[in-house]
Enzyme design. Structure first.
Site, short mmCIF file in Angstrom:
data_model
loop_
_atom_site.label_atom_id
_atom_site.label_comp_id
_atom_site.label_asym_id
_atom_site.label_seq_id
_atom_site.Cartn_x
_atom_site.Cartn_y
_atom_site.Cartn_z
N PRO A 90 0.82 -1.22 0.00
CA PRO A 90 0.00 0.00 0.00
C PRO A 90 0.85 1.26 0.00
O PRO A 90 0.32 2.35 -0.25
CB PRO A 90 -0.82 -0.12 1.29
CG PRO A 90 -0.77 -1.57 1.67
CD PRO A 90 0.56 -2.08 1.17
N GLU A 117 4.39 -9.40 8.64
CA GLU A 117 4.24 -7.95 8.79
C GLU A 117 4.88 -7.20 7.62
O GLU A 117 4.69 -6.00 7.45
CB GLU A 117 4.85 -7.47 10.11
CG GLU A 117 4.11 -7.96 11.35
CD GLU A 117 2.65 -7.56 11.34
OE1 GLU A 117 2.35 -6.36 11.26
OE2 GLU A 117 1.80 -8.47 11.41
N ARG A 155 -3.99 -10.68 -20.42
CA ARG A 155 -5.14 -10.44 -21.30
C ARG A 155 -4.82 -9.46 -22.41
O ARG A 155 -5.57 -9.38 -23.38
CB ARG A 155 -6.37 -9.99 -20.49
CG ARG A 155 -6.22 -8.67 -19.82
CD ARG A 155 -7.42 -8.36 -18.94
NE ARG A 155 -8.60 -7.99 -19.71
CZ ARG A 155 -8.77 -6.80 -20.30
NH1 ARG A 155 -7.83 -5.87 -20.22
NH2 ARG A 155 -9.86 -6.55 -20.98
N ASP A 170 -12.25 -1.39 -23.83
CA ASP A 170 -12.35 -1.51 -22.37
C ASP A 170 -12.49 -0.20 -21.66
O ASP A 170 -11.96 0.81 -22.09
CB ASP A 170 -11.03 -1.99 -21.75
CG ASP A 170 -10.72 -3.38 -21.96
OD1 ASP A 170 -11.58 -4.08 -22.45
OD2 ASP A 170 -9.59 -3.73 -21.62
C1 9WO Z 1 1.81 -3.37 4.31
C2 9WO Z 1 1.55 -2.04 4.54
C3 9WO Z 1 0.47 -1.40 5.14
C4 9WO Z 1 0.48 0.00 5.19
C5 9WO Z 1 1.54 0.71 4.62
C6 9WO Z 1 2.60 0.04 4.02
C7 9WO Z 1 2.58 -1.32 3.98
N1 9WO Z 1 3.48 -2.18 3.44
C8 9WO Z 1 3.02 -3.41 3.63
C9 9WO Z 1 3.71 -4.57 3.15
O1 9WO Z 1 4.72 -4.45 2.47
N2 9WO Z 1 3.17 -5.76 3.42
C10 9WO Z 1 3.68 -7.00 2.92
C11 9WO Z 1 2.88 -7.37 1.68
C12 9WO Z 1 3.50 -8.07 3.92
C13 9WO Z 1 2.05 -8.24 4.35
C14 9WO Z 1 1.17 -8.44 3.13
N3 9WO Z 1 1.48 -7.54 2.11
C15 9WO Z 1 0.54 -6.75 1.55
C16 9WO Z 1 0.57 -6.13 0.32
N4 9WO Z 1 -0.63 -6.48 2.12
N5 9WO Z 1 -1.33 -5.68 1.34
C17 9WO Z 1 -0.64 -5.47 0.22
C18 9WO Z 1 -1.11 -4.67 -0.85
C19 9WO Z 1 -0.37 -4.54 -2.00
C20 9WO Z 1 -0.85 -3.75 -3.04
N6 9WO Z 1 -2.03 -3.13 -2.93
C21 9WO Z 1 -2.76 -3.24 -1.83
C22 9WO Z 1 -2.33 -4.01 -0.76
#
Ligand code: 9WO
Length: 246
Positions: A90, A117, A155, A170
């Protein structure tokens, strides 16, 4: 093109490559996908890939070294050339269809899928070239975002969509939201298909679809109208229609 995924859960990836319209792109190798499990590159008897965070706090952190060895193996298998290394989080830039198109015409990349984490920041600082987000929400791993990119890229490969024109139309290919779609039956209770779609008049149908796209985009994503206008993608007829909405 080739994508190498560093993932602790390769079994989550494979099922997505064998179903649906994109299957062809993966099966014929237009988009070659390989997984590398950092656990196979752990150096202790327990095959440990996570450790406690310095500074305390809940959860575990993905260790740098198994990830670096998996990355080196993937890179070597790609011939040792430099290539983009993507991490989904994120904290990244939000992925757009324009960027998907660029990846779809590229040599591919290495995709790092975080778990727990997160991954040790030193791995990100040393190796990640692109940090990408799908939006403001948190998942339990980076595998689904990696699959989302693979799906969006597959795709767009030549021959994947039966009708090559179909992704020209699209949502987002022209920076606007898609028009609504209808199929049989013509009448569903009291609900009719818009008559213009049954008229057989192609120019009227195209104009109606364009206006539906403009109306929906103006209503839901006015920022996209501003961008389309700035990019010179709105015609005089488009502008006249938008003015008539206000
Ligand atoms: C989580 C996170 C939350 C708030 C701000 C920064 C952050 N970085 C991460 C992160 O790198 N998490 C890793 C990947 C490990 C836990 C699961 N991960 C993840 C990626 N959770 N959510 C995403 C993600 C990726 C792209 N778009 C939305 C959510």
């Amino acid at each position: 093109m080739r994508f190498d995924l560093l993932t602790l859960f390769p079994e989550l990836i494979a099922p997505h490559l064998v179903h649906g319209i994109n299957r062809r792109a993966f099966a014929n190798g237009q988009v070659d996908v390989r997984c590398w499990n950092p656990r196979d590159f752990a150096d202790d008897a327990y095959r440990r890939v996570d450790d406690r965070p310095f500074g305390g706090g809940p959860g575990m952190v993905m260790m740098v070294e198994p990830l670096e060895r998996a990355l080196a193996a993937a890179r070597a298998d790609r011939g040792g050339a430099a290539c983009p290394v993507l991490h989904f989080s994120p904290a990244g830039r939000v992925l757009t269809q324009a960027e998907v198109q660029t990846w779809a015409e590229s040599e591919g990349a290495i995709l790092v899928c975080g778990r727990y984490e997160g991954i040790d920041q030193r791995f990100v600082d040393r190796h990640v070239t692109h940090e990408l987000s799908l939006g403001d929400f948190v998942l339990s791993g980076g595998e689904l975002p990696a699959l989302a990119l693979l799906d969006a890229v597959a795709r767009l490969q030549p021959g994947v969509l039966g009708d090559a024109a179909s992704h020209q139309q699209d949502s987002f290919s022209d920076g606007l939201l898609d028009c609504p779609h209808y199929s049989r039956p013509e009448q569903l209770g009291d609900d009719l298909v818009p008559p213009v779609l049954l008229s057989g008049h192609h120019a009227h149908i195209e104009r109606w679809r364009r206006e539906q796209s403009l109306r929906l985009t103006q209503q839901r994503r006015p920022d996209l109208i501003v961008a389309a206008r700035a990019a010179g993608r709105l015609s005089r007829a488009d502008e006249a229609y938008l003015a008539s909405l206000a």
